[in-house]
Design a protein around this motif. Structure first.
Motif, PDB file in Angstrom:
ATOM      1  N   ARG A   1       0.751  -1.146   0.036  1.00 47.16           N
ATOM      2  CA  ARG A   1      -0.122   0.039   0.124  1.00 47.16           C
ATOM      3  C   ARG A   1       0.728   1.161   0.040  1.00 47.16           C
ATOM      4  N   GLY A   2       1.950   1.138   0.366  1.00 48.67           N
ATOM      5  CA  GLY A   2       3.025   2.285   0.680  1.00 48.67           C
ATOM      6  C   GLY A   2       2.504   3.434   1.432  1.00 48.67           C
ATOM      7  N   SER A   3       1.725   3.036   2.589  1.00 44.58           N
ATOM      8  CA  SER A   3       1.363   3.859   3.533  1.00 44.58           C
ATOM      9  C   SER A   3       2.332   3.839   4.668  1.00 44.58           C
ATOM     10  N   GLU A   4       2.205   4.691   5.596  1.00 40.23           N
ATOM     11  CA  GLU A   4       2.997   4.638   6.768  1.00 40.23           C
ATOM     12  C   GLU A   4       2.594   3.612   7.838  1.00 40.23           C
ATOM     13  N   PRO A   5       3.689   3.033   8.582  1.00 35.70           N
ATOM     14  CA  PRO A   5       3.304   2.047   9.359  1.00 35.70           C
ATOM     15  C   PRO A   5       2.313   2.585  10.661  1.00 35.70           C
ATOM     16  N   GLY A   6       1.603   1.710  11.196  1.00 41.28           N
ATOM     17  CA  GLY A   6       0.505   2.104  12.148  1.00 41.28           C
ATOM     18  C   GLY A   6       0.835   2.301  13.521  1.00 41.28           C
ATOM     19  N   SER A   7       0.214   3.246  14.486  1.00 38.30           N
ATOM     20  CA  SER A   7       0.670   3.336  15.836  1.00 38.30           C
ATOM     21  C   SER A   7      -0.535   3.727  16.638  1.00 38.30           C
ATOM     22  N   VAL A   8      -0.620   3.543  17.810  1.00 40.66           N
ATOM     23  CA  VAL A   8      -1.680   3.809  18.671  1.00 40.66           C
ATOM     24  C   VAL A   8      -1.178   4.511  19.806  1.00 40.66           C
TER      25      VAL A   8
ATOM     26  N   ASP B   1      -3.945  -2.129  11.281  1.00 40.24           N
ATOM     27  CA  ASP B   1      -4.233  -3.348  10.480  1.00 40.24           C
ATOM     28  C   ASP B   1      -3.819  -4.436  11.462  1.00 40.24           C
ATOM     29  N   ALA B   2      -3.737  -5.810  10.968  1.00 45.69           N
ATOM     30  CA  ALA B   2      -3.327  -6.833  11.772  1.00 45.69           C
ATOM     31  C   ALA B   2      -2.169  -6.742  12.345  1.00 45.69           C
ATOM     32  N   ASP B   3      -1.025  -6.041  11.883  1.00 50.11           N
ATOM     33  CA  ASP B   3       0.247  -5.740  12.613  1.00 50.11           C
ATOM     34  C   ASP B   3       0.078  -4.813  13.929  1.00 50.11           C
ATOM     35  N   LEU B   4      -1.167  -4.221  14.119  1.00 52.39           N
ATOM     36  CA  LEU B   4      -1.288  -3.401  15.158  1.00 52.39           C
ATOM     37  C   LEU B   4      -2.179  -3.999  16.023  1.00 52.39           C
ATOM     38  N   ALA B   5      -2.670  -5.250  15.986  1.00 55.60           N
ATOM     39  CA  ALA B   5      -3.732  -5.844  16.552  1.00 55.60           C
ATOM     40  C   ALA B   5      -3.372  -6.074  18.161  1.00 55.60           C
ATOM     41  N   ALA B   6      -2.217  -6.359  18.519  1.00 56.34           N
ATOM     42  CA  ALA B   6      -1.934  -6.687  19.850  1.00 56.34           C
ATOM     43  C   ALA B   6      -1.819  -5.157  20.526  1.00 56.34           C
ATOM     44  N   ASP B   7      -1.223  -4.207  19.859  1.00 54.47           N
ATOM     45  CA  ASP B   7      -1.277  -2.700  20.539  1.00 54.47           C
ATOM     46  C   ASP B   7      -2.603  -2.311  20.697  1.00 54.47           C
ATOM     47  N   LEU B   8      -3.398  -2.603  19.761  1.00 54.42           N
ATOM     48  CA  LEU B   8      -4.884  -2.124  19.837  1.00 54.42           C
ATOM     49  C   LEU B   8      -5.667  -2.832  20.928  1.00 54.42           C
ATOM     50  N   GLN B   9      -5.488  -4.053  21.254  1.00 54.52           N
ATOM     51  CA  GLN B   9      -5.870  -4.877  22.564  1.00 54.52           C
ATOM     52  C   GLN B   9      -5.422  -3.983  23.914  1.00 54.52           C
ATOM     53  N   GLU B  10      -3.969  -3.781  23.745  1.00 52.27           N
ATOM     54  CA  GLU B  10      -3.444  -3.181  24.986  1.00 52.27           C
ATOM     55  C   GLU B  10      -4.119  -1.612  25.184  1.00 52.27           C
ATOM     56  N   ALA B  11      -4.275  -0.928  24.193  1.00 49.80           N
ATOM     57  CA  ALA B  11      -4.880   0.464  24.197  1.00 49.80           C
ATOM     58  C   ALA B  11      -6.406   0.459  24.789  1.00 49.80           C
ATOM     59  N   THR B  12      -6.931  -0.710  24.376  1.00 44.76           N
ATOM     60  CA  THR B  12      -8.540  -0.713  24.860  1.00 44.76           C
ATOM     61  C   THR B  12      -8.360  -0.966  26.239  1.00 44.76           C
ATOM     62  N   SER B  13      -7.573  -1.724  26.803  1.00 44.11           N
ATOM     63  CA  SER B  13      -7.549  -1.863  28.455  1.00 44.11           C
ATOM     64  C   SER B  13      -7.088  -0.740  29.085  1.00 44.11           C
ATOM     65  N   ASP B  14      -5.772   0.078  28.516  1.00 48.10           N
ATOM     66  CA  ASP B  14      -5.539   1.204  28.902  1.00 48.10           C
ATOM     67  C   ASP B  14      -6.571   2.242  29.002  1.00 48.10           C
ATOM     68  N   ALA B  15      -7.325   2.492  27.942  1.00 49.38           N
ATOM     69  CA  ALA B  15      -8.379   3.341  27.785  1.00 49.38           C
ATOM     70  C   ALA B  15      -9.692   2.923  28.678  1.00 49.38           C
TER      71      ALA B  15
ATOM     72  N   SER C   1      -9.959  -5.113   9.334  1.00 47.16           N
ATOM     73  CA  SER C   1     -10.830  -5.858  10.104  1.00 47.16           C
ATOM     74  C   SER C   1     -10.376  -5.562  11.420  1.00 47.16           C
ATOM     75  N   SER C   2      -9.144  -5.698  11.738  1.00 51.39           N
ATOM     76  CA  SER C   2      -8.625  -5.462  13.056  1.00 51.39           C
ATOM     77  C   SER C   2      -8.854  -4.005  13.727  1.00 51.39           C
ATOM     78  N   GLY C   3      -8.756  -3.061  12.761  1.00 53.88           N
ATOM     79  CA  GLY C   3      -9.098  -1.846  13.277  1.00 53.88           C
ATOM     80  C   GLY C   3     -10.675  -1.712  13.631  1.00 53.88           C
ATOM     81  N   ILE C   4     -11.397  -2.296  12.639  1.00 54.74           N
ATOM     82  CA  ILE C   4     -13.020  -2.306  12.942  1.00 54.74           C
ATOM     83  C   ILE C   4     -13.250  -3.195  14.175  1.00 54.74           C
ATOM     84  N   ALA C   5     -12.646  -4.141  14.574  1.00 53.59           N
ATOM     85  CA  ALA C   5     -12.831  -4.944  15.763  1.00 53.59           C
ATOM     86  C   ALA C   5     -12.341  -4.341  16.908  1.00 53.59           C
ATOM     87  N   PHE C   6     -11.421  -3.279  16.932  1.00 54.91           N
ATOM     88  CA  PHE C   6     -10.892  -2.455  17.987  1.00 54.91           C
ATOM     89  C   PHE C   6     -12.000  -1.463  18.316  1.00 54.91           C
ATOM     90  N   LEU C   7     -12.601  -0.834  17.315  1.00 51.62           N
ATOM     91  CA  LEU C   7     -13.618  -0.080  17.241  1.00 51.62           C
ATOM     92  C   LEU C   7     -14.921  -0.433  18.065  1.00 51.62           C
TER      93      LEU C   7
END
Length: 156
Positions: free
Chosen positions: A23-30, A48-62, A81-87
């Motif tokens: 995709r040529g986009s920048e890597p994700g972060s949360v 995306d899926a590369d950020l899934a563990a970080d999104l799970q941790e961000a959910t707990s933190d928030a 779908s990882s981002g949608i699942a997080f939301l």
């Protein structure tokens, strides 16, 4: 520490995009930032899926703050779908209504198609005080709206 100080609970360093991404986009972060009256989750780059563990941790933190949660998606360049699942997860588990701000067209399209947008308060740019939200992070990698491809059919 006075009431205007920000406490950063969680910040992940950007990850290299998957080799197959293409995709040529920048890597994700949360980033999770605690304000006195709300918790802000800032999504950047490819969510995306590369950020899934970080999104799970961000959910707990928030959730752990017990404050209303606001998600700033203004710097999202891609979401799967990882981002949608997080939301969905954060919206259904929060004791307060969850607000998503600055969602680009592609994210709003996913919210509509998946109906996850029904679980969130989607705030358009310019509504309320959306322009004045200061997440305390550098505004790097903003999507250049003039280079975006055509919008999906049926999305205004």
């Amino acid at each position: 520490m006075d009431g205007d100080d920000l406490i950063e609970v969680h910040e992940d360093t950007p990850r290299a995009p998957a080799a197959s991404s293409g995709r040529g986009s920048e890597p994700g972060s949360v980033h999770v930032i605690v304000h006195p009256e709300r918790t802000q989750v800032v999504l950047v780059g490819e969510v995306d899926a590369d950020l899934a563990a970080d999104l799970q941790e961000a959910t707990s933190d928030a959730e752990g703050t017990g404050l209303p949660i606001e998600i700033d998606a203004g710097q999202v360049t891609f979401m799967d779908s990882s981002g949608i699942a997080f939301l969905a997860r954060i919206a259904t588990r929060s004791a307060h209504p969850v607000r998503i701000r600055n969602a680009p067209e592609t994210v709003r399209f996913l919210l509509e198609v998946t109906r996850i947008g029904e679980l969130l308060e989607v705030v358009e740019d310019g509504d309320d005080d959306a322009e004045s939200v200061d997440h305390g992070l550098p505004t790097i990698g903003l999507a250049d709206r003039s280079r975006r491809g055509p919008e999906p059919d049926g999305v205004a």
